[in-house]
Design an enzyme around this catalytic site. Sequence first.
Site, PDB file in Angstrom:
ATOM      1  N   THR A 226       0.840  -0.975   0.128  1.00  0.00           N
ATOM      2  CA  THR A 226      -0.098   0.169   0.044  1.00  0.00           C
ATOM      3  C   THR A 226       0.831   1.252  -0.037  1.00  0.00           C
ATOM      4  OG1 THR A 226      -1.925  -1.171   1.257  1.00  0.00           O
ATOM      5  CG2 THR A 226      -1.880   1.211   1.113  1.00  0.00           C
TER       6      THR A 226
ATOM      7  N   TRP B 131       1.369 -10.100   4.214  1.00  0.00           N
ATOM      8  CA  TRP B 131       0.666  -9.281   2.719  1.00  0.00           C
ATOM      9  C   TRP B 131       1.463  -9.864   1.365  1.00  0.00           C
ATOM     10  CZ3 TRP B 131      -0.754  -7.183   7.219  1.00  0.00           C
ATOM     11  CH2 TRP B 131      -1.714  -6.430   7.361  1.00  0.00           C
TER      12      TRP B 131
ATOM     13  N   ASN C 118      -3.325 -11.570   3.359  1.00  0.00           N
ATOM     14  CA  ASN C 118      -4.170 -10.445   3.175  1.00  0.00           C
ATOM     15  C   ASN C 118      -5.175 -10.424   1.899  1.00  0.00           C
ATOM     16  OD1 ASN C 118      -4.973  -7.717   4.207  1.00  0.00           O
ATOM     17  ND2 ASN C 118      -4.250  -7.101   2.522  1.00  0.00           N
ATOM     18  N   GLU C 119      -6.525 -10.389   1.992  1.00  0.00           N
ATOM     19  CA  GLU C 119      -7.271 -10.140   0.937  1.00  0.00           C
ATOM     20  C   GLU C 119      -7.140 -11.042  -0.244  1.00  0.00           C
ATOM     21  OE1 GLU C 119      -7.079  -5.994   0.294  1.00  0.00           O
ATOM     22  OE2 GLU C 119      -8.211  -5.352   2.039  1.00  0.00           O
TER      23      GLU C 119
ATOM     24  N   GLU D 267     -10.326  -5.533   9.114  1.00  0.00           N
ATOM     25  CA  GLU D 267      -9.574  -4.576   8.618  1.00  0.00           C
ATOM     26  C   GLU D 267     -10.750  -3.585   8.332  1.00  0.00           C
ATOM     27  OE1 GLU D 267      -6.558  -4.539   5.557  1.00  0.00           O
ATOM     28  OE2 GLU D 267      -7.449  -2.829   4.890  1.00  0.00           O
TER      29      GLU D 267
END
Length: 582
Positions: free
Chosen positions: A62, A105, A151-152, A228
């Site tokens: 990010t 991540w 993550n995601e 999150e």
Amino acid sequence: MNILIQVFFGRQSVITLCATSRLLLNYREPYRSEILDYLFKPNFGASLHILKVEVGGDGQTTDGTEPSHMHFKQEGADYRRGYEWWLMKEAKKRNPNIKLIGLPWSFPGWLGPGRTDPYENITMTALYVVSWILGAKKHHKLDIDYIGIWNEKDPQQNYIKTLRKMLNHKKLHRVKIVANDHNWAPISVFWEVDSQLTHTFDVIGVHYTANQSNAKALESKKKLWSTEDCNNFKEETGRGFWARNLNQNYVIGQITATIAWNLVSSYYPQLVFERDGLMTAKEPWSGHYSVEAPIWITAHTTQFAEPGWRYLKTVGLLKNGGSYVALTDGLGNLTIIIETMLLLYLTIVFPFSFQITDGTISLQLGLDELYTLTTITTGHKGWHPTPPESQPFPIKFKDDFNVGDQCFSAAPHFADQAGVFEYHTNDNDMEEHTFTFRQMLTQRPISWGEDADQTISIIGDHNWKDIKITCDVYMETAMTGGIFIAARVKNPGKLFQRAQGVFFWILANGTYEVTSDLGNAGIMVERWHTLTLVISDTSAYGILNSTHIWTTSMKPFPKNGWAAIGTRGYEAGQFDNFYVDA
């Protein structure tokens, strides 16, 4: 990835990090400790109960990259890299009872060369994650309480089972698994089709739930967490949004934990999601920081309900907007949190006295306000002296990287956006460049997001225009691309595929390149070269080893931006004696 408010059967507060606390470590004392107090010190500020950190994997997450503890398969692990170890220890120093969560991540490229996922060899990936947990304990005396999957990304059933098996084999039965840090499906139905899987993980984690849960997830009897969420402080309605979520995630969705991304906005302004932290600390050079409303919104819950407290059935939505929850420790203490958030404004009312008549409490509530009614008497609105005034990044800056071996591997103020840059010590045959700054990666990571095809670390002020940058650079033997310095850089981070700026490359084939100009300069690898980039108004020129070799017009390029260094492609390259005059 930075912070959460969380409840296990009761209420807890958590924060999540993913390259968003990069500048925090560079603050000098006492300001650094003051910031940490507002985040972690019990009964002082946010009083966080859980800290969730990124398991560094070398990839863009990010607002920058965080280094892996193992860049390469053949190297030994190095648990000095990255600032998350330091941050976890500082949190524990203030609150020994704080819980720690790790979540990958990204992953180093060797776990799946050329792949977009780390599951080519699930046993190897599980061992890699478990080694991070073991290293936390051995090298930093940190007990990791929870570990996530990826993550995601959709979870992989066999990987979850393998990870649980590997944790147990290493006598880490106490470490609980959070799956899946993405959405309700498919993890909420896995337990129906795979009887073995249901015993391997403890928490169903979902991002940005909008207060809603899932019927299948509720049937699973697993803990449901919003792993999150966002306080959106930069938006006018953001403070109210955070206060609503802390209550309504449970009232509507029976979600017992809410994790706010991110902990502290401690990354350069103009990077994506600026000011999404609970507070802002982006100027280590001045010492300036801002304690903002989300800190005190969080305190309304965290200072008056400890982990293990339970929600009472007395929760609900208010008729004209807002919500209320009640929690107890089972020992006679009671906390009621009421929010009436509708529009743009926020008045925070800390615990207050009220009148009780005939056993009935009558309370008149204002619009867009937050109240805590509690039997707890230890709550406190902490205070430190006003920090220094805000100042821009120094217009003259130099780093010769002559620091030797450091606990934190990165140089102050450099913010890696693709690749990983670390302090490096050369052999004695480079006496003038014994200590340097080196881009370490030679393989593109398995990324959560979108990594650039070349490495870059930014520094300075996004508003820099006219500038002179000088840096010694060294291309190593295996280089096939090149090395660069740059100015007026726009769109780094997750947007670096579309980055703009003035980039001055020297290439391993003996040539140089800059924007619209290129030529042969007799450049050699395994030699130190000095690059100078000068920009004035609408023109720029470059100097190589005291020789002026190019000039170009600036009209097509950005009017301002950061300074930067990097390599063309994922290649090892070294930098020394970096100097900026803006």
